[in-house]
Design a protein around this motif. Structure first.
Motif, short mmCIF file in Angstrom:
data_model
loop_
_atom_site.label_atom_id
_atom_site.label_comp_id
_atom_site.label_asym_id
_atom_site.label_seq_id
_atom_site.Cartn_x
_atom_site.Cartn_y
_atom_site.Cartn_z
N ARG A 92 -8.47 -2.75 -8.98
CA ARG A 92 -7.37 -2.42 -8.06
C ARG A 92 -7.35 -3.41 -6.89
O ARG A 92 -6.28 -3.88 -6.48
N GLU A 93 -8.54 -3.78 -6.39
CA GLU A 93 -8.60 -4.75 -5.28
C GLU A 93 -8.04 -6.10 -5.73
O GLU A 93 -7.26 -6.74 -5.04
N ASP A 108 2.26 1.72 -3.42
CA ASP A 108 1.23 2.23 -4.34
C ASP A 108 1.01 3.73 -4.11
O ASP A 108 0.86 4.50 -5.05
N ARG A 136 -9.77 1.90 -2.41
CA ARG A 136 -10.38 0.56 -2.54
C ARG A 136 -9.41 -0.52 -2.05
O ARG A 136 -9.80 -1.45 -1.35
N GLU A 137 -8.12 -0.37 -2.38
CA GLU A 137 -7.12 -1.34 -1.93
C GLU A 137 -7.04 -1.32 -0.40
O GLU A 137 -7.01 -2.35 0.27
N THR A 156 -9.12 9.50 -9.64
CA THR A 156 -9.18 8.08 -10.00
C THR A 156 -8.14 7.29 -9.22
O THR A 156 -8.44 6.25 -8.63
N GLN A 157 -6.92 7.81 -9.16
CA GLN A 157 -5.84 7.10 -8.46
C GLN A 157 -6.14 7.02 -6.96
O GLN A 157 -5.93 5.98 -6.33
N PHE A 168 -12.96 -0.11 -12.14
CA PHE A 168 -11.56 0.26 -11.84
C PHE A 168 -11.24 -0.07 -10.38
O PHE A 168 -10.21 -0.67 -10.09
N GLY A 169 -12.16 0.28 -9.47
CA GLY A 169 -11.96 -0.01 -8.05
C GLY A 169 -11.80 -1.48 -7.79
O GLY A 169 -10.88 -1.92 -7.09
N ASP A 208 -9.29 -0.28 1.76
CA ASP A 208 -10.52 -0.81 2.34
C ASP A 208 -10.51 -2.34 2.32
O ASP A 208 -10.89 -3.01 3.28
N PHE A 209 -10.02 -2.88 1.22
CA PHE A 209 -9.93 -4.33 1.07
C PHE A 209 -8.96 -4.91 2.11
O PHE A 209 -9.25 -5.89 2.78
N ALA A 210 -7.81 -4.24 2.30
CA ALA A 210 -6.81 -4.71 3.27
C ALA A 210 -7.38 -4.66 4.69
O ALA A 210 -7.15 -5.56 5.51
N ARG A 224 3.83 5.48 -5.68
CA ARG A 224 3.71 5.46 -7.15
C ARG A 224 2.74 6.56 -7.60
O ARG A 224 2.99 7.29 -8.55
N LEU A 245 0.83 -1.20 0.00
CA LEU A 245 0.00 0.00 0.00
C LEU A 245 0.87 1.26 0.00
O LEU A 245 0.61 2.22 -0.72
N PHE A 268 -9.07 7.07 -5.58
CA PHE A 268 -10.18 6.12 -5.41
C PHE A 268 -9.65 4.69 -5.45
O PHE A 268 -10.00 3.87 -4.61
N GLY A 269 -8.75 4.41 -6.41
CA GLY A 269 -8.18 3.06 -6.52
C GLY A 269 -7.43 2.67 -5.26
O GLY A 269 -7.61 1.57 -4.72
N PHE A 276 -4.33 -6.05 -6.12
CA PHE A 276 -3.73 -6.05 -4.79
C PHE A 276 -3.73 -7.49 -4.22
O PHE A 276 -2.72 -7.97 -3.71
#
Lengths: 94, 94
Positions: free
Chosen positions: B56-57, A20, A56-57, A49-50, B52-53, A59-61, A23, A17, A52-53, B60
């Motif tokens: 990304r998940e 990212d 999402r990562e 957009t970046q 897109f979201g 939130d997933f983690a 990056r 994370l 938001f992406g 990841f």
């Protein structure tokens, strides 16, 4: 799951994370360097957009218990802080 | 990391991604039901942003070895297939 296995996995998730976020910081700063007008809509769209992406990562983690919510917020706010500082400087120098 | 711990974590990651794909399917289909014109730009934008979201998940999860690349592709293509089928039906019925 053994504690050390969990830690190993959490550390890897956190490192991914952070990488990212870094990056995205570089991507946006290169964009801003090449922009005549930092308020250019495309720049805002790429940034949104970046971000938001990345959110999402994160939130997933969090849902996978790989990082806690506070750490997730820190990664995002640190990136936002760096980008707005860079943005201020970019506007100041135009 | 013990094999069963890895499997447990991978299953949870896969289940989260499938649930997110299902959440997006429902979100888009509800949008389409309420649209007079399925080609409405806002619908496309919401769809693109959500896809897109999710991508990304998935990316990841792949980098964390929680799912393999093929599984990631399947989750996305299955969602795209369902949405385009629904989209065709929506246009047909307008």
């Amino acid at each position: 799951m053994s504690v050390e296995a969990q830690t190993e996995h959490k550390e890897k998730a956190y490192a991914l994370l952070k990488a990212d976020a870094e990056r995205i910081r570089k991507l946006i700063e290169v964009q801003m360097d090449n922009l005549t007008l930092p308020q250019c809509p495309l720049y805002e769209e790429v940034l949104d957009t970046q971000m938001f992406g990345l959110s999402r990562e994160i939130d997933f983690a969090i849902r996978l218990n790989l990082i806690d919510e506070e750490t997730g917020k820190q990664i995002l706010s640190e990136l936002e802080r760096k980008l707005s500082a860079f943005h201020e400087a970019a506007i100041g120098s135009k």
